[in-house]
Write an enzyme that holds these catalytic residues in place. Structure first.
Site, PDB file in Angstrom:
ATOM      1  CE  LYS A 155      24.683 -32.683   0.226  1.00 30.68           C
ATOM      2  NZ  LYS A 155      24.976 -33.528   1.401  1.00 30.68           N
TER       3      LYS A 155
ATOM      4  NE  ARG B  42      28.193 -35.394  -8.007  1.00 29.74           N
ATOM      5  CZ  ARG B  42      28.284 -35.352  -6.678  1.00 29.74           C
ATOM      6  NH1 ARG B  42      29.277 -35.935  -6.043  1.00 29.74           N
ATOM      7  NH2 ARG B  42      27.370 -34.724  -5.979  1.00 29.74           N
TER       8      ARG B  42
ATOM      9  CD  GLU C 243      29.165 -32.585   4.753  1.00 26.77           C
ATOM     10  OE1 GLU C 243      29.585 -32.889   3.620  1.00 26.77           O
ATOM     11  OE2 GLU C 243      29.508 -31.570   5.372  1.00 26.77           O
TER      12      GLU C 243
END
Ligand code: ATP
Ligand code: MG
Length: 560
Positions: free
Chosen positions: A272, A262, A37
């Site tokens: 982020k 992850r 994204e």
């Protein structure tokens, strides 16, 4: 002769893909994608996903797309989109002509929403986001149906069209899939698939006043691109039934989603949102601060793409959350730099050294090895004269027994140059050593023993007549605790910042040729560590150097 490397067993993702390929699923084709994204810069966790997706495509003779998941115009910026492509190329991956945006599919997604409405499988809901939350129930209690759930197809079509035309303000209506408010999976409790956002989009401008939710765009984008294996992180496991429901009810190609854990690294944060806070609150100097786990920060610090790819391969893929030690990352970095980084001489804490028996005004050149790991790298001439500098840490006036570096009366080797013996120590009025007087042996040129006598210590130096002044930035861990995200008692990860993560050394000295290195390309200052030039060029005190990593490899030691 070294043993041939044993064939590594396949991880669970590759095993699955191999099985699918062998069974002829998708006609044996493998097609993956990396779908960031564009709402921030890529970090090391993304690198892992990139290496996995592009790596698998390469290994299985398939393709990997780059797709920007740009469904939320509020947080997304072109700046991020450009940096993402730049980082991917730097890491060494190529998406050829397969660069896509979720926004490429907005028309298609809209028509699919209409299709669901027509099939009685989606409805326009007037509940506010708070009301929706209250209706949603929780893991124990089922949710409650929205009072707008039974609107007719005609009414839904008309309202959705009015939404599209921008006739309602943000947040007043949504389009929701009609699935099951009592499903044990909260993602299936009539999830929102379209919301009203009056915001210009970087790609589609002002065309749309409604935007698909991430969940409504993601799986269908994969489907449209013919993705065979949608590899994603564990938090999407519970979204998989929703993606399955959508593909099934729309009657479209169904990619196989596979989840993995992850990447987490200790002493840093890998999100982020948290990195944005570090930047916005000024705890670091931007996204590319060399202490940041962003690829831009790591590049500025002197990391190589090779080291990062090697690290991603070494950590492998897991099904359960785990935390990797930063020492492993640094080990991979040192391993690569040891192989490829050119060597130079430099001293961080210069101490003047005068050679009393060296001819005044003479400057000669000695040959220094550019990289002992790479015979092809050859040598370079380095100037030498009566006045040089050594590192303050390489001298002790009253050394302990096993100290082999410089001390009064002890002979040491100046690397690539001569044997010298300290004959006098000069101090200022505070008793601090400010200069050493030495004698050299002219017969020991090149640092070789003239008569078989041995010296135990070899130290680095720079020639005063040609040395280049530099300001050096030494970086330490950004956080002082291993797991800054674990904040008990409502604490904040910011509280765990390491106040000493940046130390500046001014008045350091290096060989003049350091100036010619490419920005961000690491070299080794012998015995000191790896460094690179910073893009800002000049510091307050000459060239600006970032320390990439120190010499000592604690990981390799502990894992011998
Ligand atoms: P963040 O939590 O940092 O905001 P994200 O998951 O929201 O990350 P995206 O841009 O949506 O970031 O991620 C793009 C791809 O990278 C996704 O497929 C995601 O699963 C993967 N990814 C993100 N973070 C990690 C990580 N720490 N380890 C492995 N893969 C990751
Ligand atoms: Mg995300």
């Amino acid at each position: 002769m070294s043993e041939p490397e044993a064939e590594k067993p396949l991880d669970f993702i590759r095993t699955r893909i191999q099985e699918d390929q062998q069974a002829g699923k998708n006609d044996g084709k493998v097609h993956t994608r990396f779908p960031p994204e564009p709402n921030g810069y890529l970090h090391l966790g993304h690198a892992k996903s990139i290496c996995l997706n592009f790596g698998i495509a390469q290994e299985f003779g398939g393709l990997c797309n780059l797709r920007l998941d740009d469904t939320n115009p509020v947080a997304e910026k072109t700046e991020y989109a450009e940096a993402i492509q730049d980082d991917l190329r730097w890491l060494g991956f190529d998406w050829e002509d397969r660069f896509f945006h979720a926004s490429d599919y907005f028309d298609k997604l809209h028509s699919w929403a209409v299709q669901l409405i027509k099939a009685g499988k989606a409805f326009v809901c007037d509940l506010s986001f708070e009301e929706m939350k209250a209706h949603r129930g929780n893991l124990i209690e089922p949710g409650k149906n929205s009072p707008f759930r039974e609107r007719t197809v005609e009414e839904n079509l008309e309202l959705f069209e009015q939404m599209r035309l921008g006739e309602f303000p943000d947040g007043t209506k949504t389009l929701r899939a009609k699935i099951d408010m009592s499903s044990p999976n909260l993602n299936l409790r009539d999830p929102v698939i379209y919301r009203i956002i009056h915001q210009e989009h970087p790609k589609t401008g002002n065309k749309w006043k409604i935007y698909p939710s991430y969940d409504f765009a993601h799986g269908q984008s994969d489907s449209l691109e013919g993705i065979t294996h949608s590899i994603c992180t564990l938090e999407f496991e519970h979204h998989r039934p929703l993606y399955d429901w959508l593909c099934q009810n729309l009657g479209i190609h169904h990619p196989q989603q596979i989840e993995f854990a992850r990447l987490n690294l200790n002493y840093t944060v890998m999100s982020k949102r948290k990195m944005l806070r570090l930047v916005e609150e000024g705890h670091v100097n931007g996204w590319d601060d060399p202490r940041m786990p962003t690829l831009q920060g790591m590049r500025r610090r002197g990391y190589t793409a090779n080291a990062i790819r090697d690290f991603c391969e070494k950590v492998g893929v897991a099904k359960r959350e785990n935390v990797i030690e930063v020492e492993l990352l640094e080990h991979c970095l040192r391993h690569d730099l040891n192989r490829c980084a050119p060597r130079r001489l430099g001293v961080l804490n210069p101490l003047k050294l005068t050679i009393s028996n060296y001819p005044d005004g003479q400057v000669e050149e000695v040959d220094a090895v550019n990289n002992p790991e790479d015979p092809e790298a050859g040598t370079r001439p380095v100037s030498f004269s009566k006045n040089i500098y050594i590192d303050r840490n390489d001298f002790m006036e009253d050394p302990p027994k096993k100290y082999f570096r410089m001390s009064p009366g002890r002979e040491v080797r100046l690397k690539y140059a001569y044997y010298v013996t300290c004959t006098e120590v000069i101090k200022d009025s505070d008793g601090e050593v400010i200069e050493l007087i030495c004698e050299y042996d002219p017969q020991s040129r090149g640092g070789d023993s003239p008569d078989g006598r041995k010296v135990r210590g070899t130290i680095q130096w720079v020639d005063a007549s040609t040395a280049q002044k530099v300001e050096v930035r030494l970086y330490d861990r950004l956080f002082k605790t291993a797991d800054p995200e674990k904040t008990e008692d409502g604490g904040d990860f910011i509280d765990h910042l390491n106040p000493d993560s940046l130390k500046v050394i001014s008045h350091a000295l290096v060989e003049a040729s350091v100036e010619q290195f490419e920005v961000g390309k690491a070299f080794q200052l012998e015995r000191v560590g790896y460094f690179c030039l910073d893009p800002d060029g000049q510091g307050n005190d000459g060239l600006l150097l970032n320390r990439t990593v120190a010499m000592r490899d604690s990981w390799a030691k502990a894992n011998k």
